[in-house]
Write a protein that holds these residues in place. Structure first.
Motif, mmCIF file in Angstrom:
data_model
loop_
_atom_site.group_PDB
_atom_site.id
_atom_site.type_symbol
_atom_site.label_atom_id
_atom_site.label_comp_id
_atom_site.label_asym_id
_atom_site.label_seq_id
_atom_site.Cartn_x
_atom_site.Cartn_y
_atom_site.Cartn_z
ATOM 1 N N GLU A 92 14.575 18.881 23.777
ATOM 2 C CA GLU A 92 14.837 17.819 22.810
ATOM 3 C C GLU A 92 16.029 18.200 21.929
ATOM 4 O O GLU A 92 16.222 19.367 21.620
ATOM 5 N N ASP A 124 4.453 18.449 21.417
ATOM 6 C CA ASP A 124 5.713 18.180 20.725
ATOM 7 C C ASP A 124 6.048 19.335 19.784
ATOM 8 O O ASP A 124 5.162 20.066 19.358
ATOM 9 N N LYS A 127 7.553 20.072 24.957
ATOM 10 C CA LYS A 127 8.833 19.588 24.446
ATOM 11 C C LYS A 127 9.425 20.652 23.528
ATOM 12 O O LYS A 127 8.920 20.881 22.433
ATOM 13 N N ASN A 172 4.089 9.091 20.120
ATOM 14 C CA ASN A 172 3.614 10.128 19.195
ATOM 15 C C ASN A 172 2.287 9.707 18.585
ATOM 16 O O ASN A 172 2.151 8.599 18.081
ATOM 17 N N GLU A 230 2.152 12.245 22.845
ATOM 18 C CA GLU A 230 2.706 13.468 22.266
ATOM 19 C C GLU A 230 1.861 13.901 21.085
ATOM 20 O O GLU A 230 1.564 13.120 20.195
ATOM 21 N N GLU A 236 10.984 8.162 24.940
ATOM 22 C CA GLU A 236 10.021 8.357 23.859
ATOM 23 C C GLU A 236 10.104 7.160 22.922
ATOM 24 O O GLU A 236 11.188 6.740 22.528
HETATM 25 MG MG MG Z 1 7.785 13.245 19.669
#
Ligand code: MG
Ligand code: C2E
Ligand code: MG
Ligand code: MG
Length: 293
Positions: free
Chosen positions: A238, A180, A201, A118, A150, A59
């Motif tokens: 995560e 996310d 996630k 992101n 994301e 990421e």
């Molecule tokens: Mg993220």
């Protein structure tokens, strides 16, 4: 007398007001100049196969190296950037930087890892995201399959037709979509049927307490895994920090791991070394180690 102290009070108040306004103003000015001053950097947080330690993807996470304050956390400056309408420009800088980096790694002959980026909610509402990314990918001859975007669960829950449409266009381009901070929205899961996403996630919040017998977090994670399987979605856990958390996740057949247990987010030069090596050793549980004599 009363009048005088009243006046003093007012003056003190006025001074504090202007200091905070000044600080806000400086932060905004500094943030505006951060791109041209080259103060942003992209760090990479490896996503690891928890069974064999292979680095599968990463990421991209922005870092701001302020000339006086040092590293400023994105959790601090991103909400401020959003409020001041600076986030789209910063977000586009991240996208450009990552695609350029993929091209550099490709030129160096590395096997590319898919990178997730992101994307802010406001960026989905501004026109041109898809064209912007498509053009960059073409210029740098990078396949869309090396990118994942994301989007936070809370952004999706806004249920904006514009956002849903843009997500569809992004997927058409070949970029996958990850949801996310999944599980933090306390919402009905109905929306998962309406939007096309590829990855969930699981938020760090649930992973933190997954081994705590007194909490229901393990049950929540189990149900997320069932749901993802039924919907044919990939899951990433995560915030995995402990071996016991990893072992429990493996037991539940959740193999995609992102967390400090393997590595913190690292600068691109360090990530390059990591992908050269290709894997992390799987840490052993403290409990299974022989006690030291
Ligand atoms: Mg993220
Ligand atoms: P996120 O997208 O949920 O990213 C994961 C965050 O969790 C990262 O924090 C990462 O360093 C942290 N993390 C991952 N594993 C662990 C762990 O095991 N322990 C702990 N304590 N932390 C872990 P970071 O880099 O501070 O980013 C915070 C948030 O800022 C991100 O949350 C994301 O929402 C936002 N952000 C960062 N970079 C960007 C960007 O380029 N664009 C946008 N729009 N948002 C960004
Ligand atoms: Mg997250
Ligand atoms: Mg988060």
């Amino acid at each position: 007398q009363a009048k005088k102290s009243g006046k003093n009070t007012y003056q003190v108040y006025a001074v504090t007001e202007s200091i905070s306004a000044y600080k806000q103003y400086t932060l905004e000015q500094d943030l505006r100049k951060a791109i041209s001053n080259d103060e942003f950097e992209v760090y990479y947080h490896p996503q690891v196969n928890g069974l064999n330690g292979l680095i599968e993807s990463a990421e991209a996470l922005i870092r701001w190296n302020h000339k006086e304050w040092g590293l400023v956390s994105p959790a601090e400056f991103i909400p401020f950037a959003e409020e001041n309408h600076l986030m789209n420009e910063i977000g586009d800088w991240v996208i450009r930087n990552v695609i350029k980096q993929l091209a550099i790694w490709k030129d160096k002959g590395y096997i590319l890892r898919p990178i997730s980026i992101n994307i802010s909610p406001t960026r989905f509402l501004k026109p041109g995201l898809v064209t912007f990314v498509k053009k960059l990918l073409e210029t740098h001859k990078i396949s869309a399959h090396y990118l994942e975007f994301e989007i936070t669960e809370s952004t999706i829950l806004k249920n904006e037709p514009k956002i849903i449409k843009t997500l569809d266009e992004i997927r058409e381009l070949g970029i996958t979509i990850a949801i996310d901070d999944f599980g933090t929205g306390y919402a009905t899961l109905q929306y998962l049927l309406n939007i096309s996403a590829d990855t969930l996630k699981i938020d760090r919040m649930f992973i933190q307490n997954i081994t705590n017998q007194n909490k229901n977090d393990a049950a929540i994670v189990t149900s997320i895994l069932y749901l993802a399987k039924a919907l044919n979605m990939k899951v990433i856990a995560e915030g995995v920090e402990e071996v016991e958390q990893l072992q429990l996740l493996i037991q539940k057949e959740c193999f995609n791991i992102q967390g400090y247990l393997f590595s913190k987010p690292v600068p691109n030069a360090t990530f390059e070394k990591l992908i050269n090596k290709g894997f992390f050793p799987i840490p052993k549980s403290e409990k299974t180690k022989k006690p030291e004599v």
